[in-house]
Structure formats: structure tokens, C-alpha cells
Design a protein around this motif. Structure first.
Motif: not given
Length: 231
Positions: A4-6, A37-40, A45-49
Motif C-alpha cells: 500500500t502507499r502507507s 522512484a515513488t509518487t509525490r 505522506e512520508a513527510l506527514d509522518l
């Protein structure tokens, strides 16, 4: 297995966390997308974490800025907080209480003493609350410390100076917990914040237990670091 994206965001946050703790600047979102190699959306979401952990913030016209700095605390040697963190600044102590008390059952069993000296200190690094230390010592070890500079010095070197004996080793348990309302107020963090709880029993070289500590450290200010040898 389809991720998943998460899942991907959590993995990316772990990788970026290392850069933040090493005080390295973070690339912009576009560069992060290309590098991993991932999506914006995954990057955001990573930065939100990381924002939720208080490590970064977003400033208009500037972008992502690192705001949370953690201090590495080595676990490779037995030492007091000021000894371990001396290169990161000044450690000061606020003595909240100090004096002889009857030993609670668990303390009496571990220190082999019916009466102990209890010392409670709020410890700050460069003025910022860092840990709440609850220390129990046998009377013959603890009473001489009450005449020493407990606000400006670590207890470990004071024990060695007043007793004439060297400390040898310590047994330590570390666990994570959430700050209760009282501890949160003392450490200046929101109730429920992540803490590291240490329970450390220190011995003289002879093997005698002499210092039992219950320490609560701010999880947003410290990271534990050690080198582990397979042998």
C-alpha cells in the motif's frame, strides 16, 4: 505482495529520519520522488509522518524545514548524562527532593538495604527539559552525596569520589511508554508523548549494587545509539 502507499510512506519516512538525525538537508519533493522512484503522494505522506513526530515543518515560500533535532545517547559505556552528552552542551540538574527514606520493598530487595537515600532530579540539556531521574542509594553511599553539588554534577563521579570505589557495571531495562499528566508537565511535553523509560541498577566493581534509577527520557530529544559485536 502488493504494498500500500502507507507501507511505502512508512519505509521512506524511516530512510529520511536518518538524514534528519544526521542534520543533513532534505531534498525537495520532486528530487525525493526521483531518488526513491515513488509518487509525490507517497513522499507527502512520508513527510506527514515526520511532521507528526515533530521533526520537520513546512514553511510558506521555503518548503520543508528540519525543526526537531535529537541527541544521540551512546549505550556502549557506563556514564552519567553529563558525561555522555558533554559534546552536545551543558547538562544541569534541578533537585526536586533529596533525603533518606524507608526503602520500598522492591528497592530494598535490589539494593539489599532497608533504608536508602532518594534523589529526584529534573535534568536539562542547554536549558531544555530532557529527563526525570528517580535515584535510590544505600545510606552509606547516598548520605555523603547530600553535601555535594547535585545541581551541577552527575551522581556517578560523586559516588566514586565520596566512596573511594569505582563503579563496575550496570543492568538496564529500556521500554517505551506514554507520558502521564504529571511527568508531561515536568518535562514540558504534551500528555501522552512518547518517553523512554530506563530502569538501571549500577554496581561497584566488587559486585555490590549501589544505585537504582528509574529514568524517564523525552523520546523527541534523544535517540539511543550503540555498536553491537556478534561475538
Amino acid at each position: 505482495m502488493k504494498r500500500t502507499r502507507s507501507d511505502s510512506a512508512r519505509q521512506l519516512a524511516d530512510l529520511l529520519r536518518r538524514q534528519i538525525l544526521a542534520d543533513e538537508p532534505l531534498p525537495c519533493e520532486q528530487d525525493l520522488c526521483a531518488e526513491f522512484a515513488t509518487t509525490r503522494n507517497t513522499v507527502r505522506e512520508a513527510l506527514d509522518l515526520l511532521r507528526a513526530d515533530g521533526l520537520i515543518t513546512r514553511q510558506p515560500g521555503v518548503g520543508t524545514v528540519v525543526v526537531g533535532h535529537k541527541v544521540p545517547h551512546g549505550l556502549n559505556r557506563l556514564g552519567g548524562l553529563a558525561e555522555i552528552l558533554r559534546e552536545h552542551g551543558e547538562v544541569t540538574n534541578e533537585v526536586r527532593t533529596a533525603g533518606p527514606v524507608p526503602a520500598p520493598t522492591v528497592v530494598a530487595a535490589r539494593l539489599r538495604a532497608d533504608e536508602v537515600v532518594y534523589i529526584e532530579r529534573l535534568r536539562r540539556l542547554n536549558g531544555t527539559p530532557l529527563s526525570l531521574d528517580l535515584t535510590y542509594l544505600p545510606l552509606d553511599v547516598g548520605l555523603p552525596l547530600l553535601d555535594c553539588d547535585l545541581t551541577g554534577r552527575d551522581i556517578f563521579p560523586l559516588i566514586e569520589e565520596t566512596s573511594g570505589q569505582r563503579l563496575g557495571y550496570a543492568d538496564i531495562d529500556i521500554e517505551a511508554l506514554n507520558a502521564d499528566a504529571e511527568t508531561a508537565a515536568v518535562l514540558a511535553v504534551p500528555t501522552g508523548s512518547a518517553l523512554l523509560r530506563w530502569e538501571r541498577l549500577t554496581h561497584f566493581e566488587s559486585g555490590r549494587p549501589v544505585d537504582l534509577e528509574y529514568i524517564r527520557l523525552r523520546g523527541d530529544r534523544l535517540t539511543m545509539r550503540a555498536r553491537l559485536d556478534r561475538s
